[in-house]
Design a protein around this motif. Structure first.
Motif, short mmCIF file in Angstrom:
data_model
loop_
_atom_site.label_atom_id
_atom_site.label_comp_id
_atom_site.label_asym_id
_atom_site.label_seq_id
_atom_site.Cartn_x
_atom_site.Cartn_y
_atom_site.Cartn_z
N GLY A 1 0.79 -1.22 0.00
CA GLY A 1 0.00 0.00 0.00
C GLY A 1 0.83 1.27 0.00
O GLY A 1 0.48 2.25 -0.67
N ALA A 2 1.92 1.27 0.76
CA ALA A 2 2.77 2.46 0.82
C ALA A 2 3.35 2.78 -0.57
O ALA A 2 3.40 3.94 -0.98
N LEU B 1 3.12 5.72 -5.95
CA LEU B 1 2.87 5.53 -7.37
C LEU B 1 1.76 6.46 -7.87
O LEU B 1 1.81 6.96 -9.00
N LEU B 2 0.76 6.71 -7.03
CA LEU B 2 -0.37 7.55 -7.42
C LEU B 2 0.02 9.01 -7.58
O LEU B 2 -0.77 9.81 -8.08
N GLU B 3 1.24 9.37 -7.18
CA GLU B 3 1.74 10.71 -7.45
C GLU B 3 2.18 10.85 -8.90
O GLU B 3 2.32 11.97 -9.40
N GLN C 1 -7.97 4.13 3.15
CA GLN C 1 -8.17 5.44 3.77
C GLN C 1 -7.30 6.50 3.11
O GLN C 1 -7.76 7.62 2.84
N LYS C 2 -6.05 6.16 2.84
CA LYS C 2 -5.13 7.12 2.23
C LYS C 2 -5.53 7.43 0.79
O LYS C 2 -5.37 8.57 0.31
N ILE C 3 -6.03 6.42 0.08
CA ILE C 3 -6.51 6.66 -1.28
C ILE C 3 -7.67 7.66 -1.26
O ILE C 3 -7.74 8.58 -2.08
N ARG C 4 -8.59 7.47 -0.31
CA ARG C 4 -9.74 8.36 -0.21
C ARG C 4 -9.30 9.80 0.09
O ARG C 4 -9.88 10.76 -0.42
N GLU C 5 -8.27 9.94 0.93
CA GLU C 5 -7.76 11.27 1.26
C GLU C 5 -7.14 11.94 0.03
O GLU C 5 -7.29 13.14 -0.18
N LYS C 6 -6.46 11.13 -0.77
CA LYS C 6 -5.76 11.65 -1.94
C LYS C 6 -6.72 11.95 -3.08
O LYS C 6 -6.64 12.99 -3.73
N ASN C 7 -7.65 11.03 -3.33
CA ASN C 7 -8.59 11.18 -4.44
C ASN C 7 -9.89 10.46 -4.10
O ASN C 7 -10.01 9.25 -4.31
N PRO C 8 -10.88 11.17 -3.59
CA PRO C 8 -12.14 10.54 -3.16
C PRO C 8 -12.88 9.84 -4.30
O PRO C 8 -13.73 8.98 -4.05
#
Length: 228
Positions: free
Chosen positions: A45-46, A51-53, A76-83
């Protein structure tokens, strides 16, 4: 059918997240002729968050158990970055609490790793078009628990009194075969038509009944007396 020849089928760009390279390679091999491109891979996940950057996939296919950062925290982190990011969980865990938690956190779908190619592709395309997806094995398991709960009979009776969606005879046939657990390809063979035609029928059924996944479709068929 080789989807690479279907110019009208949208290409979907995905990212794969699994700590086993052999699993990622296997998924890539399954999807290579389906107009579904793997544009990024991560082993945990980390690594995915980093990678999503660099990339923006249409869909992320992600394992639950991963080193450093598990699926729950990653979601949770994905949602924070891109809901709006769509995510399908692909896991060995069939615990309904895990499934419910991931969906609550924002996952668009959940499938077990024993899923077949046809259902996996169907799930990817359903999620990409804004629908929810739960694989057939999980749907049937949850439905089995649902129909044996004390309140099910009264709920079913109430639904029987309501008018169902206006489905065509062929759509009812397709719905019944979906309830039997057949894949789109198997339904196409049984009804002597193409897989794309069945996919079209399935999408029409979803739109008419306003349900979002296989379990809900089966429940709809049961409560409206379309299957026994």
């Amino acid at each position: 059918m080789n989807r690479s020849m279907d110019v009208d089928v949208k290409v979907i760009n995905i990212a794969l997240v699994d700590d086993h390279k052999i699993v990622r390679d296997g998924i890539k091999a399954l999807l290579k002729d389906e107009n579904i491109n793997v544009i990024g891979e991560a082993s945990n996940g980390a690594a995915l968050i980093k990678l999503l950057e660099e990339i923006t996939p249409d869909l992320i296919i992600m394992d639950m158990n991963m080193p450093e950062q598990d699926g729950f925290l990653t979601m949770q982190k994905i949602r924070e970055k891109n809901p709006e990011q769509k995510v399908m969980v692909l896991s060995m865990h069939d615990n309904e609490k895990y499934v419910a938690r991931m969906l609550q956190l924002g996952a668009s779908g959940y499938a077990l790793k024993n899923i077949g190619k046809e259902e996996l592709v169907c799930g990817i395309r359903l999620i990409e078009t804004g629908n929810k997806f739960i694989c057939t094995d999980l749907s049937m398991s949850f439905l089995g628990k649902l129909v044996h709960t004390p309140t099910t009979q009264s709920i079913s009776n109430n639904h029987q009194e309501k008018k169902g969606a206006e489905l065509s005879q062929r759509e009812i046939e397709v719905l019944r075969l979906i309830a039997e657990g057949l894949t789109n390809a198997e339904i196409a063979d049984k009804l002597f038509t193409s897989k794309r035609t069945i996919e079209s029928h399935r999408q029409n059924i979803i739109e008419k009944t306003q349900v979002k996944n296989t379990a809900a479709l089966i429940k709809y068929a049961l409560t409206h007396g379309l299957i026994d």
